[in-house]
Design a protein around this motif. Structure first.
Motif, PDB file in Angstrom:
ATOM      1  N   GLN A 135       5.950  -0.497  -7.147  1.00 57.87           N
ATOM      2  CA  GLN A 135       4.890  -0.532  -6.145  1.00 57.87           C
ATOM      3  C   GLN A 135       5.417  -0.837  -4.735  1.00 57.87           C
ATOM      4  O   GLN A 135       5.014  -1.823  -4.096  1.00 57.87           O
ATOM      5  CB  GLN A 135       3.818  -1.545  -6.547  1.00 57.87           C
ATOM      6  CG  GLN A 135       3.157  -1.214  -7.859  1.00 57.87           C
ATOM      7  CD  GLN A 135       1.984  -2.113  -8.198  1.00 57.87           C
ATOM      8  OE1 GLN A 135       1.702  -3.083  -7.506  1.00 57.87           O
ATOM      9  NE2 GLN A 135       1.277  -1.780  -9.252  1.00 57.87           N
ATOM     10  N   THR A 189       5.938  -0.310  -0.615  1.00 61.04           N
ATOM     11  CA  THR A 189       5.075   0.108   0.488  1.00 61.04           C
ATOM     12  C   THR A 189       5.537   1.496   0.918  1.00 61.04           C
ATOM     13  O   THR A 189       6.720   1.713   1.186  1.00 61.04           O
ATOM     14  CB  THR A 189       5.177  -0.868   1.665  1.00 61.04           C
ATOM     15  OG1 THR A 189       4.915  -2.190   1.189  1.00 61.04           O
ATOM     16  CG2 THR A 189       4.183  -0.516   2.752  1.00 61.04           C
ATOM     17  N   SER A 218       5.224   3.508  -9.720  1.00 60.34           N
ATOM     18  CA  SER A 218       4.132   2.757 -10.343  1.00 60.34           C
ATOM     19  C   SER A 218       4.583   1.369 -10.768  1.00 60.34           C
ATOM     20  O   SER A 218       3.814   0.407 -10.698  1.00 60.34           O
ATOM     21  CB  SER A 218       3.585   3.527 -11.551  1.00 60.34           C
ATOM     22  OG  SER A 218       3.065   4.777 -11.169  1.00 60.34           O
ATOM     23  N   THR A 221      -2.516   4.670  -3.048  1.00 61.70           N
ATOM     24  CA  THR A 221      -3.602   3.666  -3.103  1.00 61.70           C
ATOM     25  C   THR A 221      -4.722   4.064  -2.171  1.00 61.70           C
ATOM     26  O   THR A 221      -5.846   3.579  -2.309  1.00 61.70           O
ATOM     27  CB  THR A 221      -3.075   2.287  -2.688  1.00 61.70           C
ATOM     28  OG1 THR A 221      -2.465   2.363  -1.385  1.00 61.70           O
ATOM     29  CG2 THR A 221      -2.013   1.792  -3.683  1.00 61.70           C
ATOM     30  N   ALA A 222      -4.429   4.951  -1.196  1.00 63.07           N
ATOM     31  CA  ALA A 222      -5.451   5.470  -0.285  1.00 63.07           C
ATOM     32  C   ALA A 222      -4.923   6.773   0.324  1.00 63.07           C
ATOM     33  O   ALA A 222      -3.711   7.028   0.327  1.00 63.07           O
ATOM     34  CB  ALA A 222      -5.776   4.459   0.818  1.00 63.07           C
ATOM     35  N   GLU A 275       0.842  -1.200   0.000  1.00 65.49           N
ATOM     36  CA  GLU A 275       0.000   0.000   0.000  1.00 65.49           C
ATOM     37  C   GLU A 275       0.878   1.252   0.000  1.00 65.49           C
ATOM     38  O   GLU A 275       1.992   1.256   0.511  1.00 65.49           O
ATOM     39  CB  GLU A 275      -0.906   0.015   1.237  1.00 65.49           C
ATOM     40  CG  GLU A 275      -2.002  -1.024   1.206  1.00 65.49           C
ATOM     41  CD  GLU A 275      -2.953  -0.901   2.380  1.00 65.49           C
ATOM     42  OE1 GLU A 275      -4.135  -1.223   2.212  1.00 65.49           O
ATOM     43  OE2 GLU A 275      -2.512  -0.477   3.476  1.00 65.49           O
ATOM     44  N   ARG A 276       0.322   2.313  -0.544  1.00 65.15           N
ATOM     45  CA  ARG A 276       0.984   3.611  -0.543  1.00 65.15           C
ATOM     46  C   ARG A 276      -0.016   4.634  -0.021  1.00 65.15           C
ATOM     47  O   ARG A 276      -0.887   5.105  -0.763  1.00 65.15           O
ATOM     48  CB  ARG A 276       1.480   3.963  -1.961  1.00 65.15           C
ATOM     49  CG  ARG A 276       2.652   3.114  -2.408  1.00 65.15           C
ATOM     50  CD  ARG A 276       3.024   3.294  -3.856  1.00 65.15           C
ATOM     51  NE  ARG A 276       1.931   2.905  -4.761  1.00 65.15           N
ATOM     52  CZ  ARG A 276       1.596   1.653  -5.025  1.00 65.15           C
ATOM     53  NH1 ARG A 276       2.236   0.642  -4.444  1.00 65.15           N
ATOM     54  NH2 ARG A 276       0.602   1.382  -5.845  1.00 65.15           N
TER      55      ARG A 276
END
Length: 506
Positions: A483, A485, A480, A501-502, A342-343
């Protein structure tokens, strides 16, 4: 409406072997809203200083306009005063009622003029300085990266404000800002300077088309060169073969063989043909030599990631954080988790505690050794054995040479310099001390070190401040592709939308 004419501009810093500008000539209009683009170190801020008359130069800059520059230099003494007390020290004959009118257009209260300048947020300071800048009349204004360190709301206020103005040069790497408030683009290319009507997006589309055409033309050119070289090589072989037949020839023993004179003439003709082909090849190369000179061929970057044994790397639940001497907490009851892959982007106004939270996470993971003077409640935990690569928004700690920096960080110097070259840093910079770098070049130092450091988690605090557009695109592409964390703070809306991502809203 008047013109600013630059003719034969040549400039280099004292002690430098390379010219920042060399025989540059172009014209711009004082009614334009002009965006100034170029790689870090290409001379954008230098050009503004040349317009201000701060450096001696060769050539001429002819302008009927008076120039004024943002940001104004604020002294330590002034930081202890209110802005209302030193307005005229920033801009002669500055009238406070005009500044108040400009502040209203920036959606800001006049009350900030009467608060100690050093206590204001970055957004409030920027708005005051812009209001002072635009409070005069008939000046052509030079605005150097006004949105660095500003939160989303302040950026939008500045964008709307500048879109209503004209008669300025704006140096910025914020694509959203450039699209929203400029009508012409001035680009400092690799070997030339171009002026084009439109905003960033229209210029970028034109550039992509031009680059595609140049690459296609260059491919055709290279095929022709290869064909000519093959033909020249074959003709050279034939000429040498014929030349060898002249040696050891006895006309009495070999009456049917051609005479030496005939062979010599034939060989001479072939050698002449080879020379003509070689001249043609050289002429073709010379004609096409500059075809790819202006291409910004960004190189793909690489990362080496570590795989952590746990899925959840950070857990924050009902977390409240406050400085010990503060009247109120930075934030309360914050909750989120960060899992592998996740990022998460931390998003909120300046001063809401984003950077402090990052430092607390670094402290709990053992990366940050100095304890912050804060009180906390709730849960903020990191997984054990977490390796973190951190990019600080502050670059003031960068001192000395590249070799020393690599030795301190345990980085392989050749690989580190290769990444810097891929990010557009000129080799001549490697011999300089880092304190003499531009802010954008310093940020590239920190980012190159982070990319070269294998980690479970990448914590980046406003990594793109001062970074040129091309480097931003390179960073977007590598993130990209690999990917990693990540937990990051970045006010560049385009970057955040592409990478996160959020989003954790403060």
């Amino acid at each position: 409406m008047a013109q600013i004419n630059v003719n034969g501009l040549t400039f280099s810093y004292e002690g430098s072997f390379d010219n920042i500008f060399e025989d540059a000539s172009f014209s711009i209009d004082t009614d334009w809203k002009l965006g100034l683009l170029g790689r870090n170190g290409k001379g954008k801020t230098t050009f503004l200083n040349l317009l201000m008359g701060n450096y001696p130069y060769e050539g001429s800059i002819a302008s009927p306009a008076l120039f004024d520059y943002f940001p104004y230099s604020i002294t330590q003494e002034q930081m202890q005063l209110t802005a209302a007390e030193f307005l005229e020290e920033m801009k002669q004959q500055c009238e406070i009622w005009r500044v108040i009118c400009e502040l209203e257009k920036l959606c800001e209260s006049a009350q900030i003029l009467y608060r100690q300048f050093g206590t204001l947020s970055p957004g409030e300071r920027t708005k005051i300085l812009l209001s002072v800048l635009f409070s005069g009349e008939n000046d052509f204004l030079l605005i150097d990266e006004p949105t660095n360190h500003l939160d989303e709301k302040s950026r939008q206020d500045v964008k709307a404000y500048l879109s209503s103005k004209k008669g300025f040069i704006l140096v910025s790497h914020d694509r959203d800002l450039l699209d929203g408030c400029v009508d012409h683009i001035l680009v400092l290319n690799r070997q030339s300077i171009e002026v084009q009507k439109g905003n960033f997006t229209s210029w970028w589309e034109n550039k992509r088309r031009q680059d595609s055409f140049a690459l296609a033309e260059n491919e055709k050119h290279q095929k022709e060169i290869r064909k000519l070289r093959r033909a020249a090589a074959q003709a050279s072989v034939w000429a040498d073969k014929n030349e060898n037949t002249k040696i050891g020839f006895d006309p009495l023993k070999e009456p049917d063989r051609p005479t030496r004179a005939y062979i010599g003439a034939k060989t001479k003709k072939m050698q002449s043909r080879v020379r003509q082909m070689q001249r043609r090849i050289n002429r073709e190369i010379e004609e096409k030599e500059g075809l790819l000179a202006e291409l910004e061929q960004t190189v793909d970057l690489k990362m080496t990631l570590r795989a952590h044994h746990k899925d959840t790397l950070i857990q924050v639940k009902d977390y409240t954080l406050a400085y010990t001497d503060a009247e109120k907490p930075l934030f309360t009851n914050l909750s989120f988790t960060l899992s592998r892959g996740e990022r998460l982007a931390l998003h909120g106004e300046n001063g809401c505690g984003k950077s402090t939270l990052l430092k607390m996470i670094l402290q709990k993971a053992g990366v940050e050794k100095h304890s912050l003077p804060v009180s906390e409640s709730g849960i903020c935990e990191t997984s054990s054995g977490l390796v973190i690569s951190y990019v600080n928004q502050d670059t003031s700690m960068l001192r000395g040479g590249i070799s020393e920096f690599c030795a301190q960080r345990g980085l392989e110097e050749s690989l580190f310099c290769a990444i810097l070259r891929q990010l557009g840093t000129e080799r001549v910079q490697f011999s300089k001390n880092m304190e003499n770098y531009s802010e954008g070049q310093k940020k590239k130092i920190l980012l190159a070190a982070s990319l070269l450091s294998p980690a479970h988690l990448y914590v980046w605090d406003e990594p793109l401040n001062y970074m040129d557009v091309f480097s931003r695109m390179q960073i977007e592409k590598v993130l990209s592709e690999y990917q990693p964390t990540m937990l990051f703070v970045e006010h560049d809306a385009v970057f955040r939308e592409k990478i996160a991502t959020a989003v954790v809203e403060f």
